[in-house]
Design a protein around this motif. Structure first.
Motif: not given
Length: 837
Positions: A551-556
């Motif tokens: 459901k989610y996508r993390l970007q840093q």
């Protein structure tokens, strides 16, 4: 020659002289003028020639030669000449080959028997007078010495023993003298002695008298030398002498550098040559004169002994040396400047430990002064830091026997530019805090240490890089730590500070709204490094968002941490999302309120047409919209129209088509089972918002028309029957010989009036055979058309309420009705022909 013969010769000679004299004087006797006597001594060599002259006058009138042998008084005639002719007595051959030329007597191949007294009597006429000359010659025949023969009583004496050499000759006219020579490769030929007798006596032989000896004999005629003979004096061995290459001596003996090739050579004078054996520390290591150590090592230091043996005399001698192996320490000398006196002074230390002997080190005097006294292994100089300029170089010299030249060690003292750099990071999931202080460069390197806010020293002193690790504690937030840097060339210490701060978060937007089905990105910014803070996202259910969630996508990126929600859903994804950060000294969080909105409802839909095709496998659907509202498409759903049994739920709606364009108002649906009655409905869609479903309807049957089908079937049946009969008749006619009974049966059934066209002889015979036979009428079977009553289904436009119980009841399947406008499929018609004999 006997006396009588000689006597007769003399008488005949005298008679000839008496005969000649009157002739010479022309018939007159000439008076004698005078008589002359001379005596001479002549020496001749055996086997050679000799001339015996008879005075000085030439052309005598008469010459007469006679010979008297030594020890005898009787002369013997040798030769005579009257000036015109000469004659030699036959017996003179014992003297040699004698010839008389004028008055001179020549004897070739002189014999030893010719030694004696020769007398020449010659008469010369001078002024009418006769001169008589008596010339006496004493002939001495010399014999050359023969080749002498050399002998030794002992050709291989032991040194000190006497040796007698004898030189003998078979012949030779004395006196004979003897000379002795010796030849060596070193000295060549040298004279040893001269003796009257052929004897050389060496009372005590020694090694210097070794060589090739020859004996030379000589008289007044010639000299001869004997063959060589070697005098081999046996001696030794003398005390050996050891030489070392490369040659290097020390107070104990010899020295060599490690890894050098060392050659030990042993020499002990001996005849025969010595046999050498080498010992190292009393252990035999080699046999031979030259002992080569290819790469000598430090472990080979010790005593080397050479043993020399004379295998002939069975004598031996030995000598020993001490060989010391010098070796350098490992590596190279190191020159290290170090801080001293609390970083006020500079200590220059030159070190090179190890080796044998120890390395000798000394610092060269610099323009700033300093001690240059040489020391071993270590050398240290002290300078005041304030007096040393930045970038000053110092040189340390290292000397060692194993070094060809002195080795130089150089160091330059300098202080790095800039200032120390401090930082603090958390490690092991924020369990520990690590304070790091760096200031690279410098010689000596900068010394660093940490102090806390209470000025307490933390840890120890380190160079260039100092790390201090401590346990994390929330009370450390806001506390300051100082790194102190010191160097001898710095007048005062330099510092850098680190303050420990908890993390601080900032969100881009605190409230975000969007329609469902879209993608939204929530952004959170971490201000400052803050000890490597860890940042987390919590969803609207206060659960930590994991990186592998669908459901989610993390970007840093840098300090930004973004959370992206995919395919948002109304109500389900709305709520508060939280960005949280924590480090070793604290934590914080920031919230974002997300509102996911639903799209407005689309307009209602009604079905305007729903009809089967002729084969009931497809339906044609048309519809209309009612009311206002946006829409993005239509959805058609279908299920069976029969009523579900009790205690069972009705079958669910199945979506048949879902991607209908919003401008389309009709659709043709296929893949239906003719035996099943279906119910349909349609819904309008606005993105993800579905409108109210239309009324539920079942498809209507198309109009009934069976005439074209029946006519077509009859015509097709007649064509098939005709073609079949023709084929049967042709087969019987062509094969009447093979099947005569079938042929007669068929054609004899015809009446008398029946005639067959005879075109072949076979047909004629067949026709003749059939005359007189009976014919029977072929009966044609009757055809009957049967119609099957079809139960008509509800007509077009008949609405079946979705929730009505009558709609759920099972309805009989209507019979298919042919469509006159559709393409008719082929109809199989069977015609049966019965023949009765």
């Amino acid at each position: 020659m006997d006396y009588g013969l000689t006597r007769n010769l003399q008488i005949r000679s005298l008679l000839k002289i008496i005969y000649i004299l009157p002739t010479v004087a022309y018939g007159q006797l000439l008076p004698l003028k005078e008589t002359k006597y001379e005596e001479h001594v002549v020496k001749g060599v055996r086997d050679r020639s000799v001339l015996l002259p008879c005075g000085d006058a030439a052309s005598p009138m008469v010459v007469f030669w006679s010979f008297t042998k030594l020890g005898s008084d009787i002369p013997r005639a040798v030769a005579i000449s009257n000036g015109v002719e000469s004659k030699v007595e036959r017996g003179s051959g014992v003297l040699g080959n004698v010839t008389l030329d004028n008055s001179t007597l020549e004897i070739e191949n002189l014999k030893t028997a010719a030694e004696g007294r020769f007398l020449c009597q010659a008469m010369y006429g001078e002024e009418d007078e006769i001169k008589v000359v008596y010339f006496y010659i004493e002939l001495i025949v010399l014999v050359p010495v023969s080749k002498p023969f050399l002998q030794m009583n002992n050709s291989t004496p032991v040194e000190g023993m006497p040796v007698v050499m004898t030189c003998t000759v078979k012949e030779g006219t004395p006196p004979v003298t003897y000379s002795w020579q010796r030849y060596t490769n070193r000295d060549g030929t040298v004279s040893v002695a001269e003796t009257v007798e052929g004897l050389l006596n060496l009372t005590s032989s020694n090694r210097t008298q070794m060589g090739w000896y020859t004996c030379t004999t000589q008289n007044e005629v010639n000299s001869q030398t004997s063959d060589r003979m070697y005098l081999d004096v046996i001696y030794g061995p003398d005390e050996p002498v050891i030489s070392v290459e490369p040659f290097a001596v020390n107070q104990h003996g010899f020295s060599a550098n490690e890894q050098e090739e060392v050659i030990l050579t042993c020499l002990a004078s001996s005849n025969p040559p010595s046999h050498y054996i080498w010992f190292y520390n009393s252990s035999q290591v080699y046999s031979g004169q030259k002992y080569v150590i290819t790469r000598i090592s430090r472990t080979q230091t010790g005593i080397y002994t050479c043993l020399a043996q004379n295998m002939h005399l069975n004598t031996r001698t030995q000598t020993a040396i001490i060989l010391t192996v010098y070796y350098l320490p490992k590596g190279k000398p190191s020159c290290t400047p170090l801080p001293a006196t609390n970083f006020q002074d500079l200590a220059l230390r030159c070190s090179w430990q190890g080796g044998f002997p120890p390395v000798r080190l000394r610092w060269l005097k610099s323009r700033w002064g300093g001690n240059s006294t040489a020391t071993y292994s270590n050398a240290t100089q002290i300078h005041h830091g304030k007096d040393v300029r930045n970038g000053t170089s110092y040189i340390c010299l290292a000397s060692h026997p194993a070094l060809r030249d002195e080795t130089i060690c150089r160091t330059t003292v300098w202080v790095p530019g800039g200032n120390p750099i401090c930082s603090a990071v958390a490690t092991k999931q924020n369990e520990f805090l690590m304070l790091t202080c760096d200031w690279a460069g410098g010689e000596p390197r900068v010394t660093l240490w940490w102090r806390d806010w209470k000025d307490h020293v933390l840890g120890g002193l380190k160079q260039s890089h100092n790390i201090f690790v401590m346990k994390s504690n929330a009370t450390l937030g806001g506390k300051e730590f100082t790194c102190v840097a010191a160097h001898p060339l710095l007048t005062r210490a330099t510092e850098c500070r680190v303050r420990l701060e908890p993390p601080k978060l900032v969100v881009d937007r605190s409230k975000v709204s969007l329609f469902e089905g879209n993608e939204v990105e929530l952004a959170c910014l971490l201000e400052g490094a803050y000890l490597g803070s860890e940042v987390f996202w919590y969803n609207n259910k206060n659960q930590v968002v994991k990186t592998d969630a669908r459901k989610y996508r993390l970007q840093q990126e840098n300090a930004w941490l973004n959370l992206t929600l995919r395919d948002t859903e109304w109500m389900k994804d709305s709520g508060t999302y939280r960005c949280a950060a924590m480090n070793a000294v604290g934590n914080t969080s920031a919230s974002i309120n997300l509102l996911v909105k639903k799209y407005p409802s689309p307009p209602n839909v009604t079905i305007s047409k729903l009809m089967y095709t002729r084969h009931r496998t497809e339906v044609e659907l048309e519809w209309q919209t009612q009311g206002s509202g946006n829409l993005t498409g239509f959805v058609v759903q279908m299920r069976e129209a029969k009523k579900a049994p009790k205690n069972q739920l009705a079958s669910s709606w199945e979506t048949v088509v879902s991607d209908i364009d919003p401008d389309t108002r009709d659709q043709k649906l296929g893949g239906l089972d003719p035996a099943i009655v279906y119910a349909f409905r349609i819904l309008a869609v606005n993105h993800r918002t579905t409108g109210h479903p239309s009324e539920v309807k079942t498809p209507a049957d198309p109009p009934f028309n069976a005439y074209p089908a029946v006519i077509g079937a009859a015509v097709a049946g007649m064509i098939v029957a005709t073609v079949t009969s023709l084929l049967v008749f042709q087969y019987i006619i062509r094969n009447r010989e093979n099947n005569p009974r079938l042929h007669d049966l068929l054609f004899r059934m015809a009446g008398g009036e029946a005639r067959e066209h005879i075109s072949t002889p076979e047909d004629a015979e067949t026709a003749a055979g059939m005359e007189g036979g009976t014919s029977e009428q072929l009966g044609e079977p009757s055809k009957e058309a049967e119609e099957t009553a079809a139960e008509v289904s509800p007509g077009e436009g008949t609405e079946v309420p979705e929730d009505s119980a009558a709609a759920q009841e099972e309805a009989p399947a209507p019979a298919p009705v042919p469509d006159p406008t559709a393409d008719d499929p082929p109809v199989n018609v069977t015609i049966t022909v019965t023949a009765t004999p």
